[in-house]
Design a protein around this motif. Structure first.
Motif, PDB file in Angstrom:
ATOM      1  N   ASN A   2      10.102   0.152 -10.435  1.00 27.19           N
ATOM      2  CA  ASN A   2      10.422  -1.074 -11.555  1.00 27.19           C
ATOM      3  C   ASN A   2      10.254  -0.562 -12.946  1.00 27.19           C
ATOM      4  O   ASN A   2       9.644  -1.212 -13.800  1.00 27.19           O
ATOM      5  CB  ASN A   2       9.664  -2.359 -11.367  1.00 27.19           C
ATOM      6  N   GLY A   3      10.253   0.773 -13.019  1.00 22.09           N
ATOM      7  CA  GLY A   3      10.118   1.460 -14.553  1.00 22.09           C
ATOM      8  C   GLY A   3       8.639   1.882 -14.865  1.00 22.09           C
ATOM      9  O   GLY A   3       8.494   2.266 -15.994  1.00 22.09           O
ATOM     10  N   PRO A  59       0.875  -1.110  -0.152  1.00 21.19           N
ATOM     11  CA  PRO A  59      -0.114   0.184  -0.019  1.00 21.19           C
ATOM     12  C   PRO A  59       0.792   1.307   0.025  1.00 21.19           C
ATOM     13  O   PRO A  59       0.224   2.217  -0.672  1.00 21.19           O
ATOM     14  CB  PRO A  59      -0.772  -0.078   1.442  1.00 21.19           C
ATOM     15  N   GLY A  60       2.063   1.273   0.835  1.00 21.20           N
ATOM     16  CA  GLY A  60       2.775   2.479   0.841  1.00 21.20           C
ATOM     17  C   GLY A  60       3.148   2.795  -0.682  1.00 21.20           C
ATOM     18  O   GLY A  60       3.471   3.887  -1.026  1.00 21.20           O
ATOM     19  N   THR A  61       3.718   1.887  -1.133  1.00 22.04           N
ATOM     20  CA  THR A  61       4.357   2.130  -2.604  1.00 22.04           C
ATOM     21  C   THR A  61       3.294   2.589  -3.611  1.00 22.04           C
ATOM     22  O   THR A  61       3.513   3.597  -4.299  1.00 22.04           O
ATOM     23  CB  THR A  61       4.991   1.186  -3.213  1.00 22.04           C
ATOM     24  N   VAL A  62       2.256   1.993  -3.494  1.00 24.03           N
ATOM     25  CA  VAL A  62       1.073   2.446  -4.342  1.00 24.03           C
ATOM     26  C   VAL A  62       0.768   3.975  -4.216  1.00 24.03           C
ATOM     27  O   VAL A  62       0.504   4.709  -5.003  1.00 24.03           O
ATOM     28  CB  VAL A  62      -0.232   1.523  -4.090  1.00 24.03           C
ATOM     29  N   ILE A  63       0.592   4.342  -3.006  1.00 22.85           N
ATOM     30  CA  ILE A  63       0.347   5.571  -2.375  1.00 22.85           C
ATOM     31  C   ILE A  63       1.179   6.700  -2.811  1.00 22.85           C
ATOM     32  O   ILE A  63       1.121   7.664  -3.364  1.00 22.85           O
ATOM     33  CB  ILE A  63      -0.036   5.907  -1.102  1.00 22.85           C
ATOM     34  N   GLU A  64       2.565   6.329  -2.640  1.00 17.77           N
ATOM     35  CA  GLU A  64       3.765   7.165  -3.123  1.00 17.77           C
ATOM     36  C   GLU A  64       3.457   7.374  -4.678  1.00 17.77           C
ATOM     37  O   GLU A  64       3.827   8.563  -5.134  1.00 17.77           O
ATOM     38  CB  GLU A  64       4.872   6.403  -2.820  1.00 17.77           C
ATOM     39  N   LEU A  65       3.233   6.362  -5.344  1.00 19.18           N
ATOM     40  CA  LEU A  65       3.270   6.442  -6.870  1.00 19.18           C
ATOM     41  C   LEU A  65       1.902   7.262  -7.315  1.00 19.18           C
ATOM     42  O   LEU A  65       2.095   8.103  -8.270  1.00 19.18           O
ATOM     43  CB  LEU A  65       2.937   4.893  -7.511  1.00 19.18           C
ATOM     44  N   ALA A  66       0.838   7.053  -6.779  1.00 15.68           N
ATOM     45  CA  ALA A  66      -0.306   7.890  -6.764  1.00 15.68           C
ATOM     46  C   ALA A  66      -0.064   9.127  -6.501  1.00 15.68           C
ATOM     47  O   ALA A  66      -0.857  10.180  -7.454  1.00 15.68           O
ATOM     48  CB  ALA A  66      -1.730   7.348  -5.977  1.00 15.68           C
ATOM     49  N   THR A  70       5.062   4.011 -13.904  1.00 19.28           N
ATOM     50  CA  THR A  70       4.143   5.005 -13.125  1.00 19.28           C
ATOM     51  C   THR A  70       3.165   4.372 -12.466  1.00 19.28           C
ATOM     52  O   THR A  70       2.435   3.303 -13.054  1.00 19.28           O
ATOM     53  CB  THR A  70       3.939   6.203 -13.803  1.00 19.28           C
ATOM     54  N   TYR A  71       2.251   5.274 -11.770  1.00 23.48           N
ATOM     55  CA  TYR A  71       0.902   4.829 -11.256  1.00 23.48           C
ATOM     56  C   TYR A  71       0.089   4.422 -12.408  1.00 23.48           C
ATOM     57  O   TYR A  71      -0.794   3.654 -12.360  1.00 23.48           O
ATOM     58  CB  TYR A  71       0.411   5.512 -10.052  1.00 23.48           C
ATOM     59  N   GLY A  72      -0.180   5.402 -13.248  1.00 22.75           N
ATOM     60  CA  GLY A  72      -0.984   5.424 -14.719  1.00 22.75           C
ATOM     61  C   GLY A  72      -0.767   3.977 -15.181  1.00 22.75           C
ATOM     62  O   GLY A  72      -1.598   3.634 -15.701  1.00 22.75           O
ATOM     63  N   GLU A  73       0.593   3.808 -15.634  1.00 14.57           N
ATOM     64  CA  GLU A  73       0.932   2.723 -16.312  1.00 14.57           C
ATOM     65  C   GLU A  73       0.536   1.303 -15.738  1.00 14.57           C
ATOM     66  O   GLU A  73      -0.067   0.313 -16.352  1.00 14.57           O
ATOM     67  CB  GLU A  73       2.320   2.865 -16.683  1.00 14.57           C
ATOM     68  N   TYR A  74       0.581   1.376 -14.296  1.00 17.19           N
ATOM     69  CA  TYR A  74       0.336   0.134 -13.600  1.00 17.19           C
ATOM     70  C   TYR A  74      -1.318  -0.002 -13.561  1.00 17.19           C
ATOM     71  O   TYR A  74      -1.827  -1.031 -13.933  1.00 17.19           O
ATOM     72  CB  TYR A  74       0.656   0.330 -12.037  1.00 17.19           C
ATOM     73  N   LEU A  75      -1.903   1.202 -13.545  1.00 17.73           N
ATOM     74  CA  LEU A  75      -3.574   0.988 -13.609  1.00 17.73           C
ATOM     75  C   LEU A  75      -3.823   0.477 -15.080  1.00 17.73           C
ATOM     76  O   LEU A  75      -4.866  -0.357 -15.251  1.00 17.73           O
ATOM     77  CB  LEU A  75      -4.217   2.441 -13.417  1.00 17.73           C
ATOM     78  N   GLU A  76      -3.108   0.814 -15.931  1.00 15.83           N
ATOM     79  CA  GLU A  76      -3.422   0.450 -17.427  1.00 15.83           C
ATOM     80  C   GLU A  76      -3.139  -0.774 -17.628  1.00 15.83           C
ATOM     81  O   GLU A  76      -3.913  -1.860 -18.405  1.00 15.83           O
ATOM     82  CB  GLU A  76      -2.318   1.165 -18.370  1.00 15.83           C
ATOM     83  N   MET A  77      -1.968  -1.628 -16.900  1.00 21.58           N
ATOM     84  CA  MET A  77      -1.600  -2.935 -16.955  1.00 21.58           C
ATOM     85  C   MET A  77      -2.663  -3.903 -16.154  1.00 21.58           C
ATOM     86  O   MET A  77      -2.831  -4.893 -16.266  1.00 21.58           O
ATOM     87  CB  MET A  77      -0.125  -3.217 -16.491  1.00 21.58           C
ATOM     88  N   ALA A  78      -3.277  -2.998 -15.281  1.00 18.79           N
ATOM     89  CA  ALA A  78      -4.664  -3.974 -14.604  1.00 18.79           C
ATOM     90  C   ALA A  78      -5.772  -3.925 -15.307  1.00 18.79           C
ATOM     91  O   ALA A  78      -6.847  -4.494 -14.976  1.00 18.79           O
ATOM     92  CB  ALA A  78      -4.805  -3.280 -13.122  1.00 18.79           C
ATOM     93  N   ASN A  79      -5.862  -3.325 -16.607  1.00 21.22           N
ATOM     94  CA  ASN A  79      -7.200  -3.182 -17.115  1.00 21.22           C
ATOM     95  C   ASN A  79      -7.691  -4.444 -17.518  1.00 21.22           C
ATOM     96  O   ASN A  79      -8.866  -4.402 -17.667  1.00 21.22           O
ATOM     97  CB  ASN A  79      -6.846  -2.323 -18.534  1.00 21.22           C
ATOM     98  N   PRO A  80      -6.999  -5.627 -17.863  1.00 17.17           N
ATOM     99  CA  PRO A  80      -7.591  -6.825 -18.160  1.00 17.17           C
ATOM    100  C   PRO A  80      -8.464  -7.255 -17.122  1.00 17.17           C
ATOM    101  O   PRO A  80      -9.417  -7.900 -17.260  1.00 17.17           O
ATOM    102  CB  PRO A  80      -6.240  -7.906 -18.464  1.00 17.17           C
ATOM    103  N   ALA A  81      -7.869  -7.375 -16.026  1.00 20.07           N
ATOM    104  CA  ALA A  81      -8.681  -7.644 -14.654  1.00 20.07           C
ATOM    105  C   ALA A  81     -10.064  -6.903 -14.614  1.00 20.07           C
ATOM    106  O   ALA A  81     -10.982  -7.080 -14.227  1.00 20.07           O
ATOM    107  CB  ALA A  81      -8.001  -7.728 -13.472  1.00 20.07           C
ATOM    108  N   ILE A  82      -9.913  -5.276 -14.537  1.00 23.29           N
ATOM    109  CA  ILE A  82     -10.854  -4.497 -14.357  1.00 23.29           C
ATOM    110  C   ILE A  82     -11.885  -4.691 -15.670  1.00 23.29           C
ATOM    111  O   ILE A  82     -12.994  -4.819 -15.324  1.00 23.29           O
ATOM    112  CB  ILE A  82     -10.282  -2.893 -14.695  1.00 23.29           C
TER     113      ILE A  82
END
Length: 366
Positions: A109-110, A94-101, A112-124
């Motif tokens: 790991n290369g 949670p701490g890492t996610v909040i820092e990125l947000a 951003t928060y927005g890119e991680y959210l985009e990578m979560a798109n299949p599950a969403i």
């Protein structure tokens, strides 16, 4: 009635836009305004469907929907939920996610928060797509008082008498989406889709059970009144599960808006403020439709909204692999609602003309 229903939405808009201008300047003002419009355009059909559920709830729960429900919609679904999704799908603490947000330029790991959210798109997309698909299928297969596209809806109503047909079609759709669109994310898509189906069946089933119980209690109360007895109703439980259903429905509608918002801004606070303002209008519009009786006056609006939901479900499943522009999603919803509204107006005029004929004949006879 209009100002009373939309008063809070207007107030939040003014305060929100002023805050955006003071904090982020003219650019922030414009971004928040665009995000607000994006949310409204994507979720107009959501308001119509919400109204069909909300009208079955009493005034107290309608107020809960406008107060507590707004807090859940704005801060829960537009702020906290994306954080949880990123943390679970990217296996981040949670701490890492909040820092990125909080810092849109910061990477882990290369990414951003927005890119991680985009990578979560299949599950969403899988979760939201299957949930919305179930709403559409259950509507299109059930017997209705009015049919909009009679040539399509009447045959489907007959087929819909088969038990669990909606679930079967949803599972087949999920399997096809996982096979053709998911690629290496097939397992994630299957799991998320199954969770979407399970959530729909659980919340919808529980609300149905308590609604049936409420109807039985109301019938018993009518009998009890004749004998001088009193019976405690369980309407609160029924309304509570309908409220949960509305919140999950709102979440499913908000997925594409949240993901699409990152194409406009990487600032999570701008996104939350903009989408939050839009969510306020959707909720106010929902209550307005209920209190004004618009769904009773324009009987095909509910049909148009559900067809828009069906289209959005397909778009979400396809978006597992292909990017669908948000403007396409918004325009499809508006097109279905607009066509349904126009058809309702034509129907009302035709009904009025038919009702006027006997009066005209009677006057001619006299």
């Amino acid at each position: 009635m209009f100002l009373r229903t939309f008063g809070w939405s207007f107030a939040i808009t003014i305060v929100g836009l002023i805050a955006a201008a003071l904090i982020w300047g003219a650019e922030g003002f414009g971004v928040v305004l665009i995000l607000s419009i994006l949310e409204i355009s994507l979720s107009f059909d959501n308001a119509v469907v919400n109204a069909t559920v909300l009208k079955r709830m009493n005034a107290f729960w309608q107020k809960i929907f406008l107060t507590v429900g707004v807090l859940i919609a704005v801060f829960g679904m537009r702020l906290i939920f994306p954080l949880l999704v990123v943390g679970l799908t990217a296996h981040l603490n949670p701490g890492t996610v909040i820092e990125l947000a909080l810092d849109s330029t910061k990477t882990y790991n290369g990414h951003t928060y927005g890119e991680y959210l985009e990578m979560a798109n299949p599950a969403i997309a899988a979760f939201g797509g299957i949930f919305l698909l179930m709403i559409f299928l259950d509507f299109i297969f059930e017997e209705k008082d009015f049919n909009w596209l009679r040539w399509l809806e009447k045959p489907l109503e007959k087929i819909g008498k088969l038990d669990a047909l909606s679930s079967v079609i949803a599972l087949v759709s999920l399997a096809l989406a996982a096979n053709f669109f998911a690629g290496e994310h097939a397992e994630t898509v299957l799991l998320a889709g199954l969770m979407g189906l399970a959530t729909y069946l659980a919340v919808n089933g529980l609300s149905g059970v308590f609604e049936s119980g409420l109807e039985e209690q109301e019938e018993a109360e009518e009998e009890a009144q004749k004998t001088g007895k009193s019976i405690v109703q369980v309407g609160g439980k029924a309304a509570f599960f309908l409220f949960l259903y509305l919140e999950v429905l709102d979440a499913s509608f908000s997925f594409d808006g949240v993901v699409g918002a990152f194409a406009i801004s990487q600032d999570i606070f701008m996104i939350t403020l903009g989408l939050g303002i839009g969510a306020m209008y959707i909720r106010s519009l929902t209550v307005y439709l209920v209190r004004k009786g618009t769904l009773d006056d324009y009987v095909y609006l509910e049909h148009g909204a559900h067809y828009a939901i069906g289209a959005l479900a397909v778009i979400l499943l396809v978006s597992i692999k292909y990017h669908i522009p948000e403007i396409v999603t918004g325009l499809i919803g508006v097109a279905f609602i607009g066509a349904a509204l126009a058809s309702s107006v034509v129907r009302n005029k035709r009904e009025q003309a038919i009702e006027g004929e006997p009066e005209l004949e009677a006057s001619n006879v006299s």
